[in-house]
Write a protein that holds these residues in place. Structure first.
Motif, PDB file in Angstrom:
ATOM      1  N   ASP A   1      38.800  24.120  25.339  1.00  0.00           N
ATOM      2  CA  ASP A   1      40.045  24.652  25.888  1.00  0.00           C
ATOM      3  C   ASP A   1      39.902  25.080  27.340  1.00  0.00           C
ATOM      4  O   ASP A   1      40.738  24.773  28.172  1.00  0.00           O
ATOM      5  CB  ASP A   1      40.521  25.853  25.064  1.00  0.00           C
TER       6      ASP A   1
ATOM      7  N   LYS B   1      31.409  31.875  30.458  1.00  0.00           N
ATOM      8  CA  LYS B   1      32.591  31.531  31.230  1.00  0.00           C
ATOM      9  C   LYS B   1      32.172  31.550  32.693  1.00  0.00           C
ATOM     10  O   LYS B   1      31.320  32.356  33.083  1.00  0.00           O
ATOM     11  CB  LYS B   1      33.705  32.569  31.012  1.00  0.00           C
TER      12      LYS B   1
ATOM     13  N   GLU C   1      32.018  25.544  22.244  1.00  0.00           N
ATOM     14  CA  GLU C   1      33.397  25.603  21.751  1.00  0.00           C
ATOM     15  C   GLU C   1      33.910  27.037  21.719  1.00  0.00           C
ATOM     16  O   GLU C   1      35.043  27.307  22.134  1.00  0.00           O
ATOM     17  CB  GLU C   1      33.484  24.987  20.360  1.00  0.00           C
ATOM     18  N   ARG C   2      33.100  27.953  21.244  1.00  0.00           N
ATOM     19  CA  ARG C   2      33.536  29.356  21.142  1.00  0.00           C
ATOM     20  C   ARG C   2      33.748  29.993  22.510  1.00  0.00           C
ATOM     21  O   ARG C   2      34.712  30.724  22.726  1.00  0.00           O
ATOM     22  CB  ARG C   2      32.548  30.167  20.319  1.00  0.00           C
TER      23      ARG C   2
ATOM     24  N   ARG D   1      36.965  28.718  24.023  1.00  0.00           N
ATOM     25  CA  ARG D   1      38.164  29.302  23.421  1.00  0.00           C
ATOM     26  C   ARG D   1      38.199  30.826  23.545  1.00  0.00           C
ATOM     27  O   ARG D   1      39.166  31.445  23.098  1.00  0.00           O
ATOM     28  CB  ARG D   1      38.226  28.932  21.941  1.00  0.00           C
ATOM     29  N   SER D   2      37.138  31.417  24.085  1.00  0.00           N
ATOM     30  CA  SER D   2      37.017  32.886  24.142  1.00  0.00           C
ATOM     31  C   SER D   2      37.160  33.488  22.748  1.00  0.00           C
ATOM     32  O   SER D   2      37.810  34.499  22.544  1.00  0.00           O
ATOM     33  CB  SER D   2      38.047  33.498  25.087  1.00  0.00           C
ATOM     34  N   GLU D   3      36.536  32.831  21.784  1.00  0.00           N
ATOM     35  CA  GLU D   3      36.633  33.243  20.387  1.00  0.00           C
ATOM     36  C   GLU D   3      35.234  33.479  19.823  1.00  0.00           C
ATOM     37  O   GLU D   3      34.446  32.540  19.709  1.00  0.00           O
ATOM     38  CB  GLU D   3      37.327  32.142  19.580  1.00  0.00           C
ATOM     39  N   PRO D   4      34.910  34.725  19.455  1.00  0.00           N
ATOM     40  CA  PRO D   4      33.568  34.979  18.930  1.00  0.00           C
ATOM     41  C   PRO D   4      33.353  34.475  17.506  1.00  0.00           C
ATOM     42  O   PRO D   4      32.225  34.302  17.076  1.00  0.00           O
ATOM     43  CB  PRO D   4      33.446  36.501  18.997  1.00  0.00           C
ATOM     44  N   GLY D   5      34.423  34.280  16.740  1.00  0.00           N
ATOM     45  CA  GLY D   5      34.270  33.802  15.373  1.00  0.00           C
ATOM     46  C   GLY D   5      33.791  34.876  14.416  1.00  0.00           C
ATOM     47  O   GLY D   5      33.146  34.566  13.415  1.00  0.00           O
TER      48      GLY D   5
ATOM     49  N   SER E   1      34.583  38.441  12.023  1.00  0.00           N
ATOM     50  CA  SER E   1      35.645  39.079  11.247  1.00  0.00           C
ATOM     51  C   SER E   1      36.170  40.299  12.002  1.00  0.00           C
ATOM     52  O   SER E   1      35.466  40.869  12.848  1.00  0.00           O
ATOM     53  CB  SER E   1      35.103  39.516   9.879  1.00  0.00           C
TER      54      SER E   1
ATOM     55  N   LEU F   1      34.105  42.918  14.558  1.00  0.00           N
ATOM     56  CA  LEU F   1      34.557  43.231  15.913  1.00  0.00           C
ATOM     57  C   LEU F   1      34.759  44.725  16.101  1.00  0.00           C
ATOM     58  O   LEU F   1      34.431  45.281  17.151  1.00  0.00           O
ATOM     59  CB  LEU F   1      35.845  42.471  16.234  1.00  0.00           C
TER      60      LEU F   1
END
Length: 133
Positions: free
Chosen positions: A2, A71, A97-98, A101-105, A107, A111
């Motif tokens: 992304d 990033k 990928e993470r 997307r700025s997504e740690p994956g 729960s 977090l």
């Protein structure tokens, strides 16, 4: 992917597979650089690579090759020590990928617990080891 992702490879070029006294040398730096360059070639519009000669400045215990993922403009919080080939390569792709997307994956509970780490007075380092065995 992304968003843009920066790869930074710390290496000790010019020593080939020879390990010299004092920890100088790097058996897999060439392969690590090839791997990083191939990854960037797969998505040149999203990925950039900076190759850094770690040289003797990092000789006191710093492991090379070291692939850092972040990033652009941010401090890398993901790093792979050694050659991330074979089974370990899947974790590199997942990290790319993470970060993109700025997504740690994680729960929501994880977090929330990690957010509490900011209240600690001393830094905390979390290490994850990946191996097929």
């Amino acid at each position: 992917l992304d968003g843009p992702v920066q790869l930074r490879l710390l290496t000790r070029p010019g020593s080939g597979r020879l390990i010299l006294p004092g920890g100088m040398g790097c058996q897999t730096c060439g392969e690590a650089q090839e791997l990083a360059e191939e990854v960037v070639a797969a998505a040149p519009d999203k990925l950039t690579l900076e190759v850094v000669d770690a040289g003797p400045a990092l000789a006191g215990g710093a492991e090379v090759p070291r692939l850092e993922i972040s990033k652009p403009g941010e401090v890398a919080r993901i790093a792979f020590q050694g050659l991330p080939g074979g089974y370990e390569f899947a974790t590199v792709v997942d990290a790319l990928e993470r970060v993109s997307r700025s997504e740690p994956g994680l729960s929501p509970e994880s977090l929330e617990q990690l957010a509490r780490l900011e209240e600690l007075e001393e830094p905390v380092e979390i290490m994850v080891f990946a191996t097929p065995t």
